[in-house]
Design a protein around this motif. Structure first.
Motif, PDB file in Angstrom:
ATOM      1  N   GLY A 215       0.790  -1.220   0.000  1.00 58.51           N
ATOM      2  CA  GLY A 215       0.000   0.000   0.000  1.00 58.51           C
ATOM      3  C   GLY A 215       0.820   1.266   0.000  1.00 58.51           C
ATOM      4  O   GLY A 215       0.342   2.329  -0.412  1.00 58.51           O
ATOM      5  N   ALA A 216       2.078   1.181   0.472  1.00 60.82           N
ATOM      6  CA  ALA A 216       2.924   2.370   0.539  1.00 60.82           C
ATOM      7  C   ALA A 216       3.485   2.754  -0.831  1.00 60.82           C
ATOM      8  O   ALA A 216       3.996   3.862  -1.000  1.00 60.82           O
ATOM      9  CB  ALA A 216       4.068   2.137   1.526  1.00 60.82           C
ATOM     10  N   LEU A 217       3.393   1.852  -1.804  1.00 57.71           N
ATOM     11  CA  LEU A 217       3.938   2.119  -3.130  1.00 57.71           C
ATOM     12  C   LEU A 217       2.846   1.981  -4.178  1.00 57.71           C
ATOM     13  O   LEU A 217       2.085   1.002  -4.170  1.00 57.71           O
ATOM     14  CB  LEU A 217       5.079   1.147  -3.460  1.00 57.71           C
ATOM     15  CG  LEU A 217       6.428   1.396  -2.760  1.00 57.71           C
ATOM     16  CD1 LEU A 217       6.410   0.826  -1.349  1.00 57.71           C
ATOM     17  CD2 LEU A 217       7.569   0.765  -3.560  1.00 57.71           C
ATOM     18  N   SER A 218       2.775   2.927  -5.093  1.00 51.67           N
ATOM     19  CA  SER A 218       1.787   2.881  -6.163  1.00 51.67           C
ATOM     20  C   SER A 218       2.171   1.821  -7.189  1.00 51.67           C
ATOM     21  O   SER A 218       3.340   1.397  -7.260  1.00 51.67           O
ATOM     22  CB  SER A 218       1.715   4.241  -6.857  1.00 51.67           C
ATOM     23  OG  SER A 218       2.924   4.512  -7.540  1.00 51.67           O
ATOM     24  N   PRO A 219       1.207   1.385  -8.011  1.00 54.17           N
ATOM     25  CA  PRO A 219       1.531   0.413  -9.062  1.00 54.17           C
ATOM     26  C   PRO A 219       2.632   0.912 -10.003  1.00 54.17           C
ATOM     27  O   PRO A 219       3.518   0.145 -10.390  1.00 54.17           O
ATOM     28  CB  PRO A 219       0.202   0.240  -9.806  1.00 54.17           C
ATOM     29  CG  PRO A 219      -0.842   0.548  -8.768  1.00 54.17           C
ATOM     30  CD  PRO A 219      -0.255   1.619  -7.917  1.00 54.17           C
ATOM     31  N   ALA A 220       2.578   2.200 -10.345  1.00 52.64           N
ATOM     32  CA  ALA A 220       3.595   2.756 -11.247  1.00 52.64           C
ATOM     33  C   ALA A 220       4.977   2.707 -10.602  1.00 52.64           C
ATOM     34  O   ALA A 220       5.986   2.415 -11.266  1.00 52.64           O
ATOM     35  CB  ALA A 220       3.240   4.194 -11.605  1.00 52.64           C
ATOM     36  N   ARG A 221       5.020   2.982  -9.310  1.00 57.64           N
ATOM     37  CA  ARG A 221       6.309   2.974  -8.599  1.00 57.64           C
ATOM     38  C   ARG A 221       6.869   1.555  -8.504  1.00 57.64           C
ATOM     39  O   ARG A 221       8.076   1.345  -8.640  1.00 57.64           O
ATOM     40  CB  ARG A 221       6.120   3.562  -7.206  1.00 57.64           C
ATOM     41  CG  ARG A 221       7.422   3.982  -6.532  1.00 57.64           C
ATOM     42  CD  ARG A 221       7.147   4.658  -5.215  1.00 57.64           C
ATOM     43  NE  ARG A 221       8.367   4.960  -4.499  1.00 57.64           N
ATOM     44  CZ  ARG A 221       8.425   5.244  -3.222  1.00 57.64           C
ATOM     45  NH1 ARG A 221       7.300   5.259  -2.495  1.00 57.64           N
ATOM     46  NH2 ARG A 221       9.569   5.509  -2.631  1.00 57.64           N
ATOM     47  N   LEU A 222       6.005   0.571  -8.297  1.00 54.28           N
ATOM     48  CA  LEU A 222       6.467  -0.815  -8.248  1.00 54.28           C
ATOM     49  C   LEU A 222       6.930  -1.289  -9.627  1.00 54.28           C
ATOM     50  O   LEU A 222       7.903  -2.040  -9.732  1.00 54.28           O
ATOM     51  CB  LEU A 222       5.352  -1.719  -7.723  1.00 54.28           C
ATOM     52  CG  LEU A 222       5.207  -1.793  -6.200  1.00 54.28           C
ATOM     53  CD1 LEU A 222       3.962  -2.570  -5.816  1.00 54.28           C
ATOM     54  CD2 LEU A 222       6.443  -2.439  -5.572  1.00 54.28           C
ATOM     55  N   CYS A 223       6.252  -0.852 -10.667  1.00 54.67           N
ATOM     56  CA  CYS A 223       6.696  -1.195 -12.022  1.00 54.67           C
ATOM     57  C   CYS A 223       8.063  -0.578 -12.300  1.00 54.67           C
ATOM     58  O   CYS A 223       8.934  -1.207 -12.905  1.00 54.67           O
ATOM     59  CB  CYS A 223       5.685  -0.703 -13.045  1.00 54.67           C
ATOM     60  SG  CYS A 223       4.155  -1.667 -13.112  1.00 54.67           S
ATOM     61  N   GLY A 224       8.243   0.660 -11.863  1.00 55.68           N
ATOM     62  CA  GLY A 224       9.540   1.316 -12.019  1.00 55.68           C
ATOM     63  C   GLY A 224      10.631   0.594 -11.260  1.00 55.68           C
ATOM     64  O   GLY A 224      11.776   0.493 -11.718  1.00 55.68           O
ATOM     65  N   LEU A 225      10.275   0.073 -10.084  1.00 52.65           N
ATOM     66  CA  LEU A 225      11.240  -0.713  -9.311  1.00 52.65           C
ATOM     67  C   LEU A 225      11.620  -1.973 -10.077  1.00 52.65           C
ATOM     68  O   LEU A 225      12.794  -2.358 -10.122  1.00 52.65           O
ATOM     69  CB  LEU A 225      10.651  -1.079  -7.946  1.00 52.65           C
ATOM     70  CG  LEU A 225      11.539  -1.938  -7.035  1.00 52.65           C
ATOM     71  CD1 LEU A 225      12.841  -1.209  -6.705  1.00 52.65           C
ATOM     72  CD2 LEU A 225      10.792  -2.306  -5.747  1.00 52.65           C
ATOM     73  N   GLY A 226      10.628  -2.625 -10.694  1.00 56.75           N
ATOM     74  CA  GLY A 226      10.905  -3.818 -11.489  1.00 56.75           C
ATOM     75  C   GLY A 226      11.830  -3.512 -12.654  1.00 56.75           C
ATOM     76  O   GLY A 226      12.748  -4.295 -12.949  1.00 56.75           O
ATOM     77  N   LEU A 227      11.623  -2.377 -13.304  1.00 52.41           N
ATOM     78  CA  LEU A 227      12.483  -1.957 -14.416  1.00 52.41           C
ATOM     79  C   LEU A 227      13.907  -1.723 -13.916  1.00 52.41           C
ATOM     80  O   LEU A 227      14.884  -2.168 -14.535  1.00 52.41           O
ATOM     81  CB  LEU A 227      11.925  -0.687 -15.049  1.00 52.41           C
ATOM     82  CG  LEU A 227      12.785  -0.036 -16.144  1.00 52.41           C
ATOM     83  CD1 LEU A 227      12.941  -0.971 -17.331  1.00 52.41           C
ATOM     84  CD2 LEU A 227      12.162   1.295 -16.583  1.00 52.41           C
ATOM     85  N   THR A 228      14.025  -1.038 -12.786  1.00 52.70           N
ATOM     86  CA  THR A 228      15.341  -0.774 -12.189  1.00 52.70           C
ATOM     87  C   THR A 228      16.064  -2.072 -11.848  1.00 52.70           C
ATOM     88  O   THR A 228      17.254  -2.236 -12.141  1.00 52.70           O
ATOM     89  CB  THR A 228      15.192   0.087 -10.915  1.00 52.70           C
ATOM     90  OG1 THR A 228      14.522   1.305 -11.244  1.00 52.70           O
ATOM     91  CG2 THR A 228      16.541   0.389 -10.291  1.00 52.70           C
ATOM     92  N   VAL A 229      15.333  -2.981 -11.231  1.00 53.82           N
ATOM     93  CA  VAL A 229      15.922  -4.266 -10.849  1.00 53.82           C
ATOM     94  C   VAL A 229      16.395  -5.022 -12.085  1.00 53.82           C
ATOM     95  O   VAL A 229      17.508  -5.581 -12.097  1.00 53.82           O
ATOM     96  CB  VAL A 229      14.911  -5.114 -10.055  1.00 53.82           C
ATOM     97  CG1 VAL A 229      15.408  -6.557  -9.915  1.00 53.82           C
ATOM     98  CG2 VAL A 229      14.672  -4.512  -8.676  1.00 53.82           C
TER      99      VAL A 229
END
Length: 286
Positions: A215-229
């Motif tokens: 809940g602390a991270l938006s879907p867009a932010r989690l997708c960005g994290l996946g891209l970074t990873v």
């Protein structure tokens, strides 16, 4: 035993240990990640001295042992205590060692003292320091709830594994254009795209499947994290491939049957941790 079965069993044990360490935290996590750090440092320094004479390797054995034990102790302390004073104690010990290390070289009979010192420094900057920052990832989810912190840390590991899986599956099926033939001839741009897709979509899936945990991270932010990873996971693997190719070995060690050494398993993680922290920090500021 069939190599594929052996590889699968070793991989399953490795995944279970990582999950147990992240979920249970405390000294259990400290022991597991401390062991991983020490093993990886030992393999890295062994690789660097691979082409030297047996006499040179023997002279450097004690220093390699010191680097190994220090890395294990520092990472174990940092991971076990999280963001508390233990983290400062761990880095205090590391900085003290980095000051003392050149002095130690005065009393050895190394033929290449500068190289010996540089390898010790690189081992800790490349392996020890990133692993010490692993508990910091949970802070970006932990302020929502303790479970969210654990979930975010596990999500980073899952993204790494899915990036590797996606790259392998897509690259094996349609890989035609070489990504980095000088370093890793088997990798392709198509495989890299598959890895990015798998890791990015995993962030989207996690956001909608477990809204209470992320809940602390938006879907867009989690997708960005996946891209970074996915990007830094690939670079991490290529960096280790460069190290192994320059030293003339195929695997960093034989600790993990079917997978090579510990450094072979955590090479991606070493770049993913600082990159993920930088991404989470910067997006938290927006």
């Amino acid at each position: 035993m069939n190599n594929l079965v052996l590889r699968a069993l070793t991989g399953a044990v490795y995944v279970c240990l990582i999950c147990a360490a992240v979920i249970l935290k405390g000294w259990i996590a400290g022991i597991i990640f401390g062991f991983m750090a020490g093993a990886a440092v030992n393999e890295f320094i062994t690789l660097a001295w691979n082409k030297e004479s047996e006499e040179a390797k023997a002279r450097h054995k004690r220093l390699r042992l010191a680097d190994t034990l220090l890395s294990g102790a520092i990472v174990g302390q940092a991971v076990a205590t999280g963001l508390g004073t233990g983290l400062f104690v761990a880095f205090g010990l590391l900085f003290l060692y980095l000051i003392v290390r050149p002095v130690v070289e005065l009393y050895t009979r190394e033929d290449a003292p500068v190289r010996s010192i540089a390898l010790s420094y690189m081992a800790h900057v490349y392996i020890t320091v990133p692993l010490c920052f692993l508990p910091c990832i949970s802070a970006f989810g932990g302020h929502h709830s303790p479970v969210s912190g654990i979930a975010l840390t596990l999500a980073v590991f899952v993204m790494i594994w899915l990036s590797d899986t996606g790259a392998y599956l897509v690259g094996s099926a349609i890989g035609r254009h070489k990504l980095f033939p000088r370093i890793s001839p088997a990798k392709s741009w198509e495989g890299f795209a598959g890895g990015v897709l798998f890791a990015t979509l995993s962030g989207l899936a996690a956001s909608y499947a477990f809204p209470d945990w992320f809940g602390a991270l938006s879907p867009a932010r989690l997708c960005g994290l996946g891209l970074t990873v996915a990007i830094f996971s690939t670079w991490g693997d290529l960096v280790e491939s460069l190290i192994k190719r320059s030293t003339g070995v195929k695997d960093s060690g034989r600790l993990l049957p079917g997978h090579g050494g510990m450094l072979d398993r955590i090479d991606s993680l070493l770049l993913v941790i600082p990159a993920s922290l930088a991404y989470l920090f910067l997006t938290d500021m927006l």
